[in-house]
Design a protein around this motif. Structure first.
Motif, PDB file in Angstrom:
ATOM      1  N   LEU A 283      17.083 -74.053  46.757  1.00 48.36           N
ATOM      2  CA  LEU A 283      17.346 -73.099  47.883  1.00 48.36           C
ATOM      3  C   LEU A 283      16.192 -72.078  47.853  1.00 48.36           C
ATOM      4  O   LEU A 283      15.840 -71.422  49.300  1.00 48.36           O
ATOM      5  N   LEU A 284      15.963 -71.480  46.678  1.00 47.68           N
ATOM      6  CA  LEU A 284      14.728 -70.545  46.776  1.00 47.68           C
ATOM      7  C   LEU A 284      13.457 -71.239  47.384  1.00 47.68           C
ATOM      8  O   LEU A 284      12.691 -70.590  47.953  1.00 47.68           O
ATOM      9  N   ALA A 285      13.276 -72.304  46.750  1.00 50.12           N
ATOM     10  CA  ALA A 285      11.870 -73.342  47.067  1.00 50.12           C
ATOM     11  C   ALA A 285      11.835 -73.257  48.617  1.00 50.12           C
ATOM     12  O   ALA A 285      10.905 -72.987  49.302  1.00 50.12           O
ATOM     13  N   MET A 286      13.162 -73.728  49.432  1.00 50.42           N
ATOM     14  CA  MET A 286      13.096 -73.815  50.756  1.00 50.42           C
ATOM     15  C   MET A 286      12.960 -72.574  51.278  1.00 50.42           C
ATOM     16  O   MET A 286      12.189 -72.484  52.540  1.00 50.42           O
ATOM     17  N   GLN A 287      13.342 -71.408  50.940  1.00 49.64           N
ATOM     18  CA  GLN A 287      13.356 -69.994  51.597  1.00 49.64           C
ATOM     19  C   GLN A 287      11.901 -69.789  51.494  1.00 49.64           C
ATOM     20  O   GLN A 287      11.323 -69.174  52.619  1.00 49.64           O
ATOM     21  N   LEU A 288      11.014 -70.169  50.496  1.00 49.75           N
ATOM     22  CA  LEU A 288       9.576 -69.710  50.187  1.00 49.75           C
ATOM     23  C   LEU A 288       8.635 -70.515  51.212  1.00 49.75           C
ATOM     24  O   LEU A 288       8.003 -70.156  51.882  1.00 49.75           O
ATOM     25  N   ILE A 289       8.880 -71.864  50.910  1.00 50.93           N
ATOM     26  CA  ILE A 289       8.296 -72.732  51.854  1.00 50.93           C
ATOM     27  C   ILE A 289       8.367 -72.336  53.313  1.00 50.93           C
ATOM     28  O   ILE A 289       7.331 -72.492  54.124  1.00 50.93           O
ATOM     29  N   ASN A 290       9.534 -72.167  53.721  1.00 49.13           N
ATOM     30  CA  ASN A 290       9.954 -71.716  55.249  1.00 49.13           C
ATOM     31  C   ASN A 290       9.166 -70.453  55.476  1.00 49.13           C
ATOM     32  O   ASN A 290       8.453 -70.391  56.633  1.00 49.13           O
ATOM     33  N   TYR A 291       9.069 -69.539  54.744  1.00 50.34           N
ATOM     34  CA  TYR A 291       8.537 -68.420  55.163  1.00 50.34           C
ATOM     35  C   TYR A 291       6.780 -68.588  55.201  1.00 50.34           C
ATOM     36  O   TYR A 291       6.213 -68.134  55.920  1.00 50.34           O
ATOM     37  N   TYR A 292       6.345 -69.331  54.142  1.00 49.53           N
ATOM     38  CA  TYR A 292       4.988 -69.629  54.250  1.00 49.53           C
ATOM     39  C   TYR A 292       4.642 -70.217  55.525  1.00 49.53           C
ATOM     40  O   TYR A 292       3.466 -69.937  56.244  1.00 49.53           O
ATOM     41  N   GLU A 293       5.544 -71.195  56.069  1.00 48.03           N
ATOM     42  CA  GLU A 293       5.372 -71.909  57.120  1.00 48.03           C
ATOM     43  C   GLU A 293       5.361 -71.217  58.332  1.00 48.03           C
ATOM     44  O   GLU A 293       4.528 -71.333  59.371  1.00 48.03           O
ATOM     45  N   THR A 294       6.563 -70.335  58.354  1.00 50.40           N
ATOM     46  CA  THR A 294       6.822 -69.455  59.645  1.00 50.40           C
ATOM     47  C   THR A 294       5.619 -68.550  59.830  1.00 50.40           C
ATOM     48  O   THR A 294       5.357 -68.164  61.050  1.00 50.40           O
ATOM     49  N   THR A 295       5.120 -67.836  58.716  1.00 44.01           N
ATOM     50  CA  THR A 295       4.151 -66.776  58.856  1.00 44.01           C
ATOM     51  C   THR A 295       2.689 -67.392  59.023  1.00 44.01           C
ATOM     52  O   THR A 295       1.802 -66.589  58.987  1.00 44.01           O
ATOM     53  N   GLY A 296       2.643 -68.820  58.730  1.00 40.46           N
ATOM     54  CA  GLY A 296       1.209 -69.298  58.924  1.00 40.46           C
ATOM     55  C   GLY A 296       0.277 -68.922  57.671  1.00 40.46           C
ATOM     56  O   GLY A 296      -0.853 -69.005  58.101  1.00 40.46           O
ATOM     57  N   ARG A 297       0.925 -69.019  56.572  1.00 39.36           N
ATOM     58  CA  ARG A 297       0.258 -68.572  55.223  1.00 39.36           C
ATOM     59  C   ARG A 297      -0.410 -70.129  54.732  1.00 39.36           C
ATOM     60  O   ARG A 297       0.513 -70.786  54.694  1.00 39.36           O
ATOM     61  N   LYS A 298      -1.339 -70.160  54.139  1.00 40.05           N
ATOM     62  CA  LYS A 298      -1.741 -71.181  53.305  1.00 40.05           C
ATOM     63  C   LYS A 298      -1.307 -71.202  51.956  1.00 40.05           C
ATOM     64  O   LYS A 298      -0.925 -69.894  51.267  1.00 40.05           O
ATOM     65  N   TYR A 299      -0.909 -72.270  51.539  1.00 46.12           N
ATOM     66  CA  TYR A 299      -0.484 -72.137  50.224  1.00 46.12           C
ATOM     67  C   TYR A 299      -1.008 -73.605  49.424  1.00 46.12           C
ATOM     68  O   TYR A 299      -1.014 -74.441  49.823  1.00 46.12           O
ATOM     69  N   PHE A 300      -0.771 -73.259  47.975  1.00 47.56           N
ATOM     70  CA  PHE A 300      -1.292 -74.625  47.240  1.00 47.56           C
ATOM     71  C   PHE A 300      -0.154 -75.756  47.198  1.00 47.56           C
ATOM     72  O   PHE A 300       1.089 -75.323  46.856  1.00 47.56           O
ATOM     73  N   VAL A 301      -0.461 -76.744  47.388  1.00 48.70           N
ATOM     74  CA  VAL A 301       0.483 -77.900  47.146  1.00 48.70           C
ATOM     75  C   VAL A 301      -0.076 -78.707  45.833  1.00 48.70           C
ATOM     76  O   VAL A 301       0.634 -79.687  45.497  1.00 48.70           O
ATOM     77  N   GLY A 302      -1.089 -78.466  45.131  1.00 45.60           N
ATOM     78  CA  GLY A 302      -1.496 -78.938  44.199  1.00 45.60           C
ATOM     79  C   GLY A 302      -2.871 -78.350  43.662  1.00 45.60           C
ATOM     80  O   GLY A 302      -3.381 -77.530  44.403  1.00 45.60           O
ATOM     81  N   TYR A 303      -3.551 -79.214  42.665  1.00 44.46           N
ATOM     82  CA  TYR A 303      -4.917 -78.384  42.253  1.00 44.46           C
ATOM     83  C   TYR A 303      -5.951 -78.866  43.392  1.00 44.46           C
ATOM     84  O   TYR A 303      -6.102 -79.866  43.569  1.00 44.46           O
ATOM     85  N   ASN A 304      -6.432 -77.860  43.753  1.00 41.06           N
ATOM     86  CA  ASN A 304      -7.406 -77.936  44.936  1.00 41.06           C
ATOM     87  C   ASN A 304      -6.855 -78.598  46.250  1.00 41.06           C
ATOM     88  O   ASN A 304      -7.425 -79.038  47.045  1.00 41.06           O
ATOM     89  N   ARG A 305      -5.485 -78.511  46.441  1.00 44.03           N
ATOM     90  CA  ARG A 305      -5.087 -79.202  47.453  1.00 44.03           C
ATOM     91  C   ARG A 305      -4.345 -77.886  48.099  1.00 44.03           C
ATOM     92  O   ARG A 305      -3.439 -77.188  47.551  1.00 44.03           O
TER      93      ARG A 305
END
Lengths: 317, 275
Positions: A283-305
């Protein structure tokens, strides 16, 4: 995509599950012990009294008479139980202050345990944020102490609000379970199944709604470094993609129920040691991913990705 | 090894300079211990009854005496003297380590600067230790409800070891807070953050040094609890004097080591004599 990335993030930070588990076991043991001491010190005069022993022995005697068919005891039971209950009531009246203090103590322990569990969730969210924001791994202890002030402030506001919300949603579920069937025609067991299904649906929807509303609160404090009040304001005004977030949390809540019930049943409860903290981490991961997506921030999904960047077209070379 | 034993080296090298600062708080700390509760608990424990009741356990492990009003007065005196003498001794030792001088000039000014922080930190460590005592006593009380006595013994020892480790770990997190505030003059929060970063590299050594001191203190006090009150008081006072010295001086030696500051007390002066 958000759901999938939340699952990926949970898997990436799976060690947090064990840290959270250990933390919850330790705090659980501490708060259980403190509650035990409070109840023992507050109610020892009542539990050690002759009236209490008379009442408990009466209950035992009743069940023994019920199984052996002792009619004499059963016929005299109402009178003796009434007298024993009157004595017990008198005793409770004499010790009303210690009972009240015990209740206050138990409530305080409950709120404190929720408070400490919430601060740990704050720390887990911070370690996940470091993973998403800079692909770094942060130690749970350093994240805990770094966020203890913010987390404490957040919990002071969140715990009473969540407590009131949970009580109201449980009351609504109680209404669904006991009153809705009375409005329906009597179809025997089918009515009970229907009301049970309705109650579960209501419970899951209420939880999903709560998670949707508070979705941006903690992440705003950790990711954007906002104050507790600013985070609350942001989560209240975060109307964008409300339906999408609600749907995500609804599915997540159903998944959590299914996974926990299945693991609980098929492992005789021992699997819950993993699935319960895993549910919180997810649930915490969902909150964080939702926040990053809603605010349009970039984030790491893997090494160099990095999510949010345009992907390069495949090369023929 | 310097982190673990550096403070002892300093203490024994400058014993007659720092000992006067520790006498009064050491005696009051010893008076603030509850001999009757410790003795009752230990006698029961050795006689095969590790179930003395919650309040006896709390009085044994806690630092706040609750058995009599005089005990309460001793606790208050211990609190005040620890704060005042810690501020005095740390001002003195800081000057010695920074300039190599063991003189009293300027001591009062620095003492007044660090006194509020000393009170705050003394309150913090008192609260931390009392929380540890309450939690440990509550857990031992719950364990005492188990009917199998050998299991109670095993779980009691495990609980004491686990929660003592937790106490030492938490203490190590805040340990350099006071010297950091004393030397940098940062605010409370900034000095906490900085001290946390400084201590991160030596945390395991810090915990080891605490554990060694605490183990000796715990074992010696437990042994002395079987003695008559005045013998116990003398042993406890000696132990508390050295614990107070070690706890305070270690703050500075570890801070100087982690912040990579030169220790002038270790260098020769221009005449070729050690100061």
């Amino acid at each position: 995509m958000r759901f999938k990335r939340s699952v990926n993030l949970t898997a990436d930070c799976f060690s947090s599950v064990f840290k959270l588990l250990l933390y919850r076991i330790v705090t659980g043991v501490i708060f259980f012990s403190l509650t035990y001491v409070i109840l023992h010190l507050g109610l020892s005069e009542i539990t050690g009294s002759a009236q209490f022993h008379a009442l408990t022995s009466l209950v035992g005697e009743f069940f023994r008479a019920l199984t052996t068919g002792d009619v004499d005891v059963l016929s005299a039971f109402q009178e003796t139980a009434h007298a024993a209950l009157l004595d017990m009531g008198e005793l409770l009246g004499e010790h009303i202050a210690s009972i009240a203090w015990s209740i206050v103590g138990v409530c305080a322990m409950y709120l404190l345990s929720r408070f400490f569990n919430g601060v740990a969730q704050f720390a887990v969210l911070d370690t996940m944020n470091d993973r998403l924001g800079s692909y770094a791994r942060t130690r749970f202890s350093s994240a805990f102490f770094r966020n203890v002030g913010k987390g404490a402030l957040y919990q002071v506001v969140y715990v009473p609000l969540a407590f009131v919300y949970d009580v109201l949603s449980l009351s609504a579920c109680w209404f669904f379970f006991f009153f809705i069937p009375s409005l329906l025609p009597s179809w025997g067991a089918l009515t009970v199944v229907f009301s049970l299904s309705l109650t579960l649906t209501a419970l899951v929807c209420f939880q999903a709604l709560k998670l949707t509303f508070i979705s941006a609160w903690m992440p705003a404090m950790i990711v954007a470094g906002k104050s507790m009040a600013a985070g609350l304001k942001e989560t209240a005004h975060c109307g964008r993609s409300f339906g999408r977030r609600f749907a995500g949390y609804l599915v997540a809540a159903y998944c959590i129920v299914v996974v926990n019930v299945c693991f609980g049943l098929f492992t005789v409860g021992s699997g819950l040691l993993i699935t319960v903290p895993l549910s919180f981490v997810f649930l915490l991961a969902m909150q964080l991913i939702n926040y990053y997506e809603t605010t349009g921030r970039k984030y790491f999904v893997g090494y160099n990705r990095i999510a949010g960047e345009k992907e390069e077209p495949d090369s023929l070379e | 090894m310097n982190t673990v034993f550096g403070s002892w080296k300093y203490i024994f090298k400058n014993l007659w300079s720092v000992l006067p600062f520790a006498l009064v708080p050491g005696v009051f700390l010893a008076l603030a211990l509850d001999h009757s509760a410790a003795s009752a608990y230990l006698h029961g424990f050795l006689a095969g009854d590790p179930r003395p009741g919650f309040l006896v356990m709390l009085r044994t492990f806690g630092v706040i005496r609750m058995d009599s009003w005089l005990g309460g007065v001793f606790t208050v005196c211990a609190f005040l003297t620890v704060a005042v003498f810690a501020a005095l001794m740390l001002s003195f030792a800081e000057k010695h380590m920074r300039l190599g001088k063991r003189t009293a000039s300027g001591l009062l000014r620095q003492f007044l600067n660090v006194l509020p922080s000393a009170f705050l930190l003394t309150f913090f460590y008192t609260a931390l230790f009392e929380t540890y005592a309450i939690i440990l006593s509550a857990i031992l009380f719950v364990l005492s409800a188990i009917p199998a006595t050998p299991l109670v013994y095993v779980l009691d020892v495990a609980a004491v070891l686990f929660f003592t480790f937790a106490l030492l770990y938490v203490a190590s997190l805040f340990y350099l807070w006071f010297p950091c505030r004393q030397m940098t003059g940062f605010g409370m929060y900034d000095s906490l953050l900085y001290s946390y970063r400084l201590a991160a590299g030596v945390r395991s050594k810090l915990i080891l040094s605490f554990a060694l001191s605490y183990a000796v203190l715990f074992a010696a006090l437990a042994g002395a609890a079987l003695l008559p009150y005045y013998a116990y008081l003398i042993v406890a006072a000696v132990l508390m004097i050295f614990c107070f010295l070690s706890f305070c001086i270690r703050m500075l030696t570890v801070y100087f080591e982690t912040d990579k500051l030169d220790r002038e007390d270790l260098l020769h002066n221009y005449r070729g004599y050690r100061l």
